[in-house]
Design a protein around this motif. Structure first.
Motif, mmCIF file in Angstrom:
data_model
loop_
_atom_site.group_PDB
_atom_site.id
_atom_site.type_symbol
_atom_site.label_atom_id
_atom_site.label_comp_id
_atom_site.label_asym_id
_atom_site.label_seq_id
_atom_site.Cartn_x
_atom_site.Cartn_y
_atom_site.Cartn_z
ATOM 1 N N LEU A 125 -39.116 3.171 31.419
ATOM 2 C CA LEU A 125 -39.112 3.220 29.962
ATOM 3 C C LEU A 125 -40.360 2.589 29.359
ATOM 4 C CD1 LEU A 125 -35.354 2.424 29.176
ATOM 5 C CD2 LEU A 125 -36.460 4.631 29.561
ATOM 6 N N SER A 126 -40.937 1.618 30.051
ATOM 7 C CA SER A 126 -42.140 0.941 29.546
ATOM 8 C C SER A 126 -43.345 1.881 29.472
ATOM 9 C CB SER A 126 -42.480 -0.267 30.427
ATOM 10 O OG SER A 126 -41.472 -1.247 30.344
ATOM 11 N N ARG A 127 -43.284 2.981 30.197
ATOM 12 C CA ARG A 127 -44.386 3.950 30.175
ATOM 13 C C ARG A 127 -44.398 4.784 28.902
ATOM 14 N NH1 ARG A 127 -43.198 6.561 36.118
ATOM 15 N NH2 ARG A 127 -43.342 4.640 37.343
ATOM 16 N N GLU A 128 -43.274 4.776 28.176
ATOM 17 C CA GLU A 128 -43.168 5.585 26.960
ATOM 18 C C GLU A 128 -43.709 4.810 25.764
ATOM 19 O OE1 GLU A 128 -42.039 8.829 27.224
ATOM 20 O OE2 GLU A 128 -42.057 8.329 29.348
ATOM 21 N N ALA A 129 -44.610 5.438 25.024
ATOM 22 C CA ALA A 129 -45.285 4.760 23.906
ATOM 23 C C ALA A 129 -44.331 4.328 22.795
ATOM 24 C CB ALA A 129 -46.367 5.679 23.331
ATOM 25 N N ASP A 130 -43.180 5.018 22.675
ATOM 26 C CA ASP A 130 -42.262 4.710 21.580
ATOM 27 C C ASP A 130 -41.093 3.817 22.005
ATOM 28 O OD1 ASP A 130 -41.491 6.895 23.138
ATOM 29 O OD2 ASP A 130 -40.210 7.731 21.586
ATOM 30 N N PHE A 131 -41.156 3.257 23.222
ATOM 31 C CA PHE A 131 -40.122 2.341 23.691
ATOM 32 C C PHE A 131 -40.723 0.949 23.932
ATOM 33 C CE2 PHE A 131 -37.844 6.068 26.029
ATOM 34 C CZ PHE A 131 -37.425 6.583 24.809
ATOM 35 N N GLU A 132 -39.934 -0.072 23.613
ATOM 36 C CA GLU A 132 -40.326 -1.459 23.912
ATOM 37 C C GLU A 132 -39.136 -2.183 24.527
ATOM 38 O OE1 GLU A 132 -41.703 -5.596 21.673
ATOM 39 O OE2 GLU A 132 -41.467 -3.752 20.512
ATOM 40 N N ILE A 133 -39.284 -2.674 25.743
ATOM 41 C CA ILE A 133 -38.217 -3.433 26.393
ATOM 42 C C ILE A 133 -38.309 -4.880 25.925
ATOM 43 C CG2 ILE A 133 -37.157 -4.109 28.578
ATOM 44 C CD1 ILE A 133 -37.195 -1.101 28.105
ATOM 45 N N VAL A 134 -37.311 -5.326 25.169
ATOM 46 C CA VAL A 134 -37.354 -6.690 24.622
ATOM 47 C C VAL A 134 -36.607 -7.692 25.501
ATOM 48 C CG1 VAL A 134 -37.609 -5.876 22.252
ATOM 49 C CG2 VAL A 134 -35.315 -6.265 23.169
ATOM 50 N N GLY A 135 -35.871 -7.176 26.493
ATOM 51 C CA GLY A 135 -35.171 -8.084 27.389
ATOM 52 C C GLY A 135 -34.437 -7.347 28.488
ATOM 53 N N VAL A 136 -34.444 -7.945 29.684
ATOM 54 C CA VAL A 136 -33.695 -7.403 30.821
ATOM 55 C C VAL A 136 -32.791 -8.515 31.343
ATOM 56 C CG1 VAL A 136 -33.814 -6.371 33.118
ATOM 57 C CG2 VAL A 136 -35.598 -5.856 31.435
ATOM 58 N N PHE A 137 -31.494 -8.240 31.388
ATOM 59 C CA PHE A 137 -30.530 -9.272 31.782
ATOM 60 C C PHE A 137 -29.619 -8.744 32.887
ATOM 61 C CE2 PHE A 137 -31.860 -9.856 27.437
ATOM 62 C CZ PHE A 137 -32.243 -11.189 27.419
ATOM 63 N N HIS A 138 -29.206 -9.663 33.777
ATOM 64 C CA HIS A 138 -28.440 -9.249 34.951
ATOM 65 C C HIS A 138 -26.980 -9.667 34.889
ATOM 66 C CE1 HIS A 138 -32.232 -7.946 36.474
ATOM 67 N NE2 HIS A 138 -32.737 -9.165 36.448
ATOM 68 N N ASN A 139 -26.553 -10.162 33.731
ATOM 69 C CA ASN A 139 -25.124 -10.366 33.498
ATOM 70 C C ASN A 139 -24.844 -10.268 32.004
ATOM 71 O OD1 ASN A 139 -24.958 -13.150 32.188
ATOM 72 N ND2 ASN A 139 -26.083 -13.658 34.061
ATOM 73 N N GLY A 140 -23.604 -9.944 31.694
ATOM 74 C CA GLY A 140 -23.225 -9.700 30.308
ATOM 75 C C GLY A 140 -23.317 -10.913 29.409
ATOM 76 N N LYS A 141 -23.053 -12.097 29.958
ATOM 77 C CA LYS A 141 -23.081 -13.317 29.158
ATOM 78 C C LYS A 141 -24.488 -13.556 28.586
ATOM 79 C CE LYS A 141 -21.910 -18.260 29.419
ATOM 80 N NZ LYS A 141 -23.239 -18.797 29.048
ATOM 81 N N GLU A 142 -25.496 -13.422 29.444
ATOM 82 C CA GLU A 142 -26.874 -13.614 28.991
ATOM 83 C C GLU A 142 -27.267 -12.553 27.957
ATOM 84 O OE1 GLU A 142 -29.312 -13.543 32.436
ATOM 85 O OE2 GLU A 142 -28.774 -15.571 33.091
ATOM 86 N N ALA A 143 -26.819 -11.328 28.187
ATOM 87 C CA ALA A 143 -27.143 -10.238 27.272
ATOM 88 C C ALA A 143 -26.525 -10.492 25.896
ATOM 89 C CB ALA A 143 -26.656 -8.908 27.838
#
Length: 214
Positions: free
Chosen positions: A24-42
Motif C-alpha cells: 500500500l505504501s507504493r500507492e501515491a494516494d495511500f498513507e500508512i499511519v500505523g501498523v499494529f499486531h494486536n487489537g488493544k494497541e490498535a
C-alpha cells in the motif's frame, strides 16, 4: 497535492502485515499511519491518530478485530473499515457487515483487488456481497494471459472484465455477473481504454479478440 487516505493496519501476522504495508505504501494516494499486531494497541492508537480507514484481521490475540469494529461503531467515528480474513464463511461475513464493515476481503485475494477495493470504499462505491467474496477465492482462470497482464499492466479483474466485453456484454450485465456496481465496471472500462491505448469500444473489443479473450 494528492489527497491521501490515512490507513491503520491491524494484523498479528507480522510478515503478512509488513507485506500489506509495503504494497500500500507504493500507492501515491495511500498513507500508512500505523501498523499494529494486536487489537488493544490498535484501539488505543485510534484515540490519537487521524485515520480514514482501518484494515483489520478478525482473529488476533487479546482484543480481536471485531472489538475494533465495535469500538469504532460505539464512538461513531467516520472511519471506513475493511476486514482481511482467511475465512470464506457467510456467517462471519454477515457478522462483520452487521458491525458496519465496508468491505470483506479474503487474504488470498489478488493484490490489485485490495488496492481497488480501498478506493471503492473511500468513494462509497463498494457493494458488499458474499458471492463477490467467494469469487476472490476462486482459482485464477487467466494464467494463460499472463503475458498480456505484464505487457499492459492489467490486473486479474481487468482481464476478466475485458473477456466479458469481448462477448458483447453491457456494463450492467457485467456488473450483475461479477457482483460489482455499474460504476465500478465503468471505471475498469476507462482504465482498459487507457492501458490498451484505444479510443473506442470497437477498438477495445478488437484488442480483446486479438488477445484471445473472445
Amino acid at each position: 497535492m494528492v489527497n491521501k487516505t490515512r490507513i491503520l493496519l491491524a494484523d498479528d501476522h507480522k510478515l503478512f502485515a509488513a507485506g500489506i504495508q509495503n504494497l500500500l505504501s507504493r500507492e501515491a494516494d495511500f498513507e500508512i499511519v500505523g501498523v499494529f499486531h494486536n487489537g488493544k494497541e490498535a484501539k488505543e492508537a485510534l484515540e490519537n491518530l487521524k485515520v480514514d480507514l482501518v484494515i483489520t484481521d478478525m482473529n488476533m490475540p487479546g482484543t480481536n478485530g471485531l472489538a475494533i469494529l465495535q469500538h469504532i461503531k460505539k464512538k461513531r467515528w467516520k472511519i471506513k473499515t475493511i476486514v482481511l480474513s482467511m475465512y470464506d464463511e457467510e456467517e462471519i461475513f454477515r457478522k462483520c457487515i452487521k458491525q458496519g464493515v465496508n468491505a470483506y476481503i479474503l487474504k488470498n485475494a489478488d493484490t490489485d483487488e485490495l488496492i481497488f477495493t480501498i478506493r471503492e470504499v473511500m468513494e462509497d462505491r463498494y457493494l458488499a456481497n458474499f458471492d463477490h467474496v467467494l469469487k476472490q477465492a476462486e482459482d485464477d482462470d487467466f494464467e494463460q494471459y499472463d503475458h498480456f497482464k505484464m505487457a499492459f499492466k492489467l490486473s486479474k479483474r481487468e482481464i476478466e472484465i475485458l473477456k466479458w466485453i469481448a462477448k458483447g456484454k453491457t456494463s450492467k450485465e457485467i456488473a450483475d455477473a461479477l457482483h460489482l456496481s455499474v460504476f465500478t465496471v465503468e471505471t475498469h472500462r476507462k482504465h482498459l481504454h487507457q492501458k490498451l491505448e484505444v479510443s473506442s469500444m470497437a477498438e477495445l473489443v478488437k484488442k480483446a479478440l486479438e488477445m484471445g479473450l473472445g
